[in-house]
Write a protein that holds these residues in place. Structure first.
Motif, PDB file in Angstrom:
ATOM      1  N   GLN A  14      -5.130   4.979 -10.290  1.00 52.39           N
ATOM      2  CA  GLN A  14      -4.294   3.717 -10.750  1.00 52.39           C
ATOM      3  C   GLN A  14      -5.221   2.330 -10.203  1.00 52.39           C
ATOM      4  N   ILE A  15      -5.866   2.439  -8.803  1.00 51.95           N
ATOM      5  CA  ILE A  15      -6.151   1.380  -8.519  1.00 51.95           C
ATOM      6  C   ILE A  15      -7.627   1.117  -9.116  1.00 51.95           C
ATOM      7  N   LYS A  16      -8.298   2.188  -9.775  1.00 49.10           N
ATOM      8  CA  LYS A  16      -9.783   1.971 -10.552  1.00 49.10           C
ATOM      9  C   LYS A  16      -9.267   1.525 -11.725  1.00 49.10           C
ATOM     10  N   THR A  17      -8.039   1.872 -12.219  1.00 54.42           N
ATOM     11  CA  THR A  17      -7.783   1.596 -13.685  1.00 54.42           C
ATOM     12  C   THR A  17      -7.454  -0.086 -13.565  1.00 54.42           C
ATOM     13  N   GLN A  18      -6.760  -0.757 -12.630  1.00 54.39           N
ATOM     14  CA  GLN A  18      -6.593  -1.861 -12.287  1.00 54.39           C
ATOM     15  C   GLN A  18      -7.730  -2.737 -12.317  1.00 54.39           C
ATOM     16  N   TRP A  19      -8.872  -2.116 -11.476  1.00 52.63           N
ATOM     17  CA  TRP A  19      -9.953  -2.945 -11.204  1.00 52.63           C
ATOM     18  C   TRP A  19     -10.744  -2.897 -12.616  1.00 52.63           C
ATOM     19  N   MET A  20     -10.807  -1.817 -13.268  1.00 50.48           N
ATOM     20  CA  MET A  20     -11.669  -1.984 -14.581  1.00 50.48           C
ATOM     21  C   MET A  20     -10.942  -2.966 -15.496  1.00 50.48           C
ATOM     22  N   LYS A  21      -9.455  -3.067 -15.545  1.00 50.84           N
ATOM     23  CA  LYS A  21      -8.851  -4.062 -16.487  1.00 50.84           C
ATOM     24  C   LYS A  21      -9.392  -5.327 -15.883  1.00 50.84           C
ATOM     25  N   VAL A  22      -9.515  -5.538 -14.588  1.00 55.05           N
ATOM     26  CA  VAL A  22     -10.171  -7.057 -14.328  1.00 55.05           C
ATOM     27  C   VAL A  22     -11.550  -7.186 -14.664  1.00 55.05           C
TER      28      VAL A  22
END
Length: 135
Positions: A28-36
C-alpha cells in the motif's frame, strides 16, 4: 514544505521498517509512493533535472580543457624560459577564476534543479495525501 516531505518520507520508511503489518501494508505504501513519483509535475521536474545534469556535466570539463589548452599555449611560445613561466602562471591564475565561476554556476543550477524536483514531490505527496492525486 521541505520539512513536510522529509517528515512524510521518514515516517513512511520507519513505519515500513518497524511495523509488523506485513507485505500488504508495504505494498500500500509503495503504491502511494509510486503515485507520487509518477505524477506529471514530479516527472516533469525529474526530466528537467536529468537534462540539466547532461548539459552541466560537460560545462566544467570543457572549462578545464580550455584552461589546459591556454596554459599549454603559453608554455609553448617562443619566449625565454622565464617569460614562458610568467605567461603560464598568469594564464593559470586567469583559468582558476574561469573554473571557479563554472563550478559555482553548475552548483547553483544543480541546487535549483534539485529543489524544483523536491518541491514537485512535496506537492504531489500533499495532493496524494489529500486524495487529490492525479496519477
Amino acid at each position: 514544505m521541505r520539512g513536510k516531505a522529509g517528515l512524510v518520507v521518514g515516517i513512511a520508511v520507519g513505519y515500513v521498517l518497524g511495523t509488523r503489518a506485513g507485505r500488504e501494508r508495504y505494498e500500500q505504501i509503495k503504491t502511494q509512493w509510486m503515485k507520487v513519483w509518477n505524477a506529471d509535475p514530479v516527472q516533469k521536474q525529474v526530466s528537467k533535472a536529468t537534462d540539466f545534469a547532461k548539459s552541466a556535466a560537460m560545462a566544467l570539463p570543457s572549462t578545464l580543457w580550455d584552461s589546459a589548452v591556454k596554459v599549454t599555449k603559453a608554455v609553448s611560445s617562443k619566449d625565454t624560459p622565464g617569460q614562458k613561466l610568467d605567461a603560464a602562471i598568469k594564464t593559470g591564475e586567469d583559468s582558476v577564476a574561469d573554473i571557479e565561476k563554472a563550478a559555482k554556476k553548475s552548483t547553483q543550477a544543480a541546487k535549483k534543479s534539485a529543489n524544483a524536483v523536491k518541491d514537485a514531490v512535496d506537492e504531489a505527496a500533499t495532493e496524494a495525501a489529500d486524495g487529490r492525486g492525479g496519477a
